[in-house]
Design an enzyme around this catalytic site. Structure first.
Site, short mmCIF file in Angstrom:
data_model
loop_
_atom_site.label_atom_id
_atom_site.label_comp_id
_atom_site.label_asym_id
_atom_site.label_seq_id
_atom_site.Cartn_x
_atom_site.Cartn_y
_atom_site.Cartn_z
N ASN A 1 0.87 -1.18 0.00
CA ASN A 1 0.00 0.00 0.00
C ASN A 1 0.90 1.22 0.00
O ASN A 1 2.12 1.10 0.12
CB ASN A 1 -0.95 0.00 1.21
CG ASN A 1 -0.19 -0.01 2.52
OD1 ASN A 1 0.64 0.85 2.78
ND2 ASN A 1 -0.45 -1.01 3.33
N GLY B 1 -7.10 -8.91 -4.11
CA GLY B 1 -7.47 -9.34 -2.76
C GLY B 1 -8.23 -8.23 -2.06
O GLY B 1 -9.34 -7.87 -2.46
N VAL B 2 -7.60 -7.66 -1.06
CA VAL B 2 -8.22 -6.58 -0.28
C VAL B 2 -8.73 -5.46 -1.18
O VAL B 2 -9.77 -4.85 -0.93
CB VAL B 2 -7.20 -6.03 0.75
CG1 VAL B 2 -7.61 -4.69 1.31
CG2 VAL B 2 -6.99 -7.04 1.86
N TYR B 3 -7.99 -5.21 -2.27
CA TYR B 3 -8.37 -4.07 -3.12
C TYR B 3 -9.49 -4.41 -4.10
O TYR B 3 -9.88 -3.58 -4.92
CB TYR B 3 -7.13 -3.53 -3.85
CG TYR B 3 -6.23 -2.67 -2.97
CD1 TYR B 3 -6.55 -2.40 -1.64
CD2 TYR B 3 -5.05 -2.13 -3.47
CE1 TYR B 3 -5.73 -1.63 -0.83
CE2 TYR B 3 -4.22 -1.36 -2.67
CZ TYR B 3 -4.58 -1.10 -1.35
OH TYR B 3 -3.77 -0.33 -0.55
N VAL C 1 -0.47 -10.45 0.88
CA VAL C 1 0.90 -10.69 0.40
C VAL C 1 1.88 -9.82 1.19
O VAL C 1 2.95 -10.26 1.61
CB VAL C 1 1.01 -10.31 -1.10
CG1 VAL C 1 2.44 -10.40 -1.59
CG2 VAL C 1 0.13 -11.21 -1.93
N ASP C 2 1.49 -8.57 1.43
CA ASP C 2 2.34 -7.59 2.14
C ASP C 2 2.74 -8.15 3.51
O ASP C 2 3.91 -8.22 3.88
CB ASP C 2 1.53 -6.30 2.29
CG ASP C 2 2.39 -5.06 2.48
OD1 ASP C 2 1.81 -3.98 2.64
OD2 ASP C 2 3.63 -5.19 2.45
N SER D 1 -3.93 -6.28 -6.52
CA SER D 1 -5.25 -5.66 -6.37
C SER D 1 -6.42 -6.63 -6.29
O SER D 1 -7.56 -6.19 -6.08
CB SER D 1 -5.53 -4.65 -7.52
OG SER D 1 -4.77 -3.47 -7.34
N1 APR Z 1 1.43 -15.68 -1.91
C1 APR Z 1 0.76 -15.45 -3.08
N2 APR Z 1 -0.42 -14.81 -3.14
C2 APR Z 1 -0.96 -14.38 -1.97
C3 APR Z 1 -0.32 -14.58 -0.71
C4 APR Z 1 0.92 -15.27 -0.73
N3 APR Z 1 1.61 -15.51 0.40
N4 APR Z 1 -1.10 -14.02 0.26
C5 APR Z 1 -2.18 -13.52 -0.36
N5 APR Z 1 -2.12 -13.73 -1.69
C6 APR Z 1 -3.06 -13.36 -2.75
C7 APR Z 1 -4.46 -13.01 -2.32
O1 APR Z 1 -5.23 -14.20 -2.15
C8 APR Z 1 -4.93 -12.20 -3.52
O2 APR Z 1 -5.37 -13.05 -4.56
O3 APR Z 1 -2.57 -12.18 -3.35
C9 APR Z 1 -3.65 -11.49 -4.00
C10 APR Z 1 -3.55 -10.00 -3.62
O4 APR Z 1 -4.20 -9.81 -2.38
P1 APR Z 1 -3.71 -8.72 -1.29
O5 APR Z 1 -2.49 -9.20 -0.65
O6 APR Z 1 -4.89 -8.39 -0.45
O7 APR Z 1 -3.30 -7.43 -2.17
P2 APR Z 1 -4.21 -6.27 -2.78
O8 APR Z 1 -5.54 -6.76 -3.18
O9 APR Z 1 -3.32 -5.62 -3.81
O10 APR Z 1 -4.42 -5.28 -1.55
C11 APR Z 1 -3.31 -4.56 -1.07
O11 APR Z 1 -3.75 -5.26 1.15
O12 APR Z 1 -2.33 -6.41 2.47
C12 APR Z 1 -2.79 -5.17 2.21
O13 APR Z 1 -0.93 -3.74 2.72
C13 APR Z 1 -1.70 -4.28 1.67
O14 APR Z 1 -3.06 -2.33 1.85
C14 APR Z 1 -2.52 -3.27 0.93
C15 APR Z 1 -3.64 -4.11 0.33
#
Ligand code: APR
Length: 179
Positions: free
Chosen positions: A30, A130-132, A39-40, A128
């Site tokens: 983020n 996942g959470v986004y 993932v973060d 993007s």
């Molecule tokens: N390895 C691979 N993929 C993963 C992992 C992992 N260890 N953990 C989660 N994912 C997948 C999720 O299931 C999703 O399909 O990565 C994809 C992206 O999800 P998010 O991590 O939520 O990322 P995003 O949607 O870009 O949201 C970013 O979420 O974690 C917070 O700090 C981050 O605020 C930022 C937001």
């Protein structure tokens, strides 16, 4: 699944991106660059405090306002098997405005930064999606199209889309099957 991107090998696999033994692991960060969930959170947990320390230094120098959405910046990878982590900030999905260009930019800028480092292998999560809240199928379409467009002007030989679930793997595999 693989799909040629300018001579480079693109593939979609199921797995945990923190375990990828490649030159670069891309983090779905983020704007704060100070960690989060998904993932973060996984990358910072597995990579150790050194990654966050470098992120804090980036905030204190190059990015006092945070990393802009669509941009990318590299740090070391701490305890991870990779050599670098490239942090990119995806757009939050919106039903009202088309932010596809910003998601496209995440892949293009991450590949540019990886190429500047001399990396030849890169692992991406589904940025993007996942959470986004970005719909997975469209996230996969943009990821593959942007990677295919950007990779030809780099020395990158391998791109792995590392996906956490079967649906994501299905959508990325389908996107790779499209020419
Ligand atoms: N390895 C691979 N993929 C993963 C992992 C992992 N260890 N953990 C989660 N994912 C997948 C999720 O299931 C999703 O399909 O990565 C994809 C992206 O999800 P998010 O991590 O939520 O990322 P995003 O949607 O870009 O949201 C970013 O979420 O974690 C917070 O700090 C981050 O605020 C930022 C937001």
């Amino acid at each position: 699944m693989t799909g040629a991107g300018g001579g480079a090998r693109l593939e979609a696999v199921r797995g945990d991106i923190t375990r990828e033994d490649v030159d670069v692991i891309v983090n779905a960060a983020n704007r704060s660059l100070l960690g989060g969930g998904g993932v973060d959170g996984a990358i910072h947990r597995a990579g150790g405090p050194g990654i966050l320390a470098e992120c804090r230094a980036l905030r204190a120098t190059r990015f006092p306002e945070g990393l802009p959405t669509g941009d990318a910046v590299a740090t070391g990878a701490g305890l991870l098997p990779a050599r670098w982590v490239i942090h990119t900030v995806g757009p939050v999905h919106s039903g009202r405005e088309d932010r596809s260009g910003l998601l496209w930019s995440c892949y293009r800028r991450s590949l540019q930064v990886a190429d500047e480092l001399g990396a030849t292998s890169v692992a991406f999560p589904a940025v993007s999606a996942g959470v986004y809240g970005w719909p997975m199928e469209d996230a996969a379409r943009i990821a593959v199209a942007a990677t295919r467009e950007a990779i030809g002007s780099t020395g990158i030989r391998r791109v792995r889309f590392v996906l956490f679930g079967d649906d994501a793997l299905r959508d990325f595999s389908a996107a790779l099957d499209q020419r």
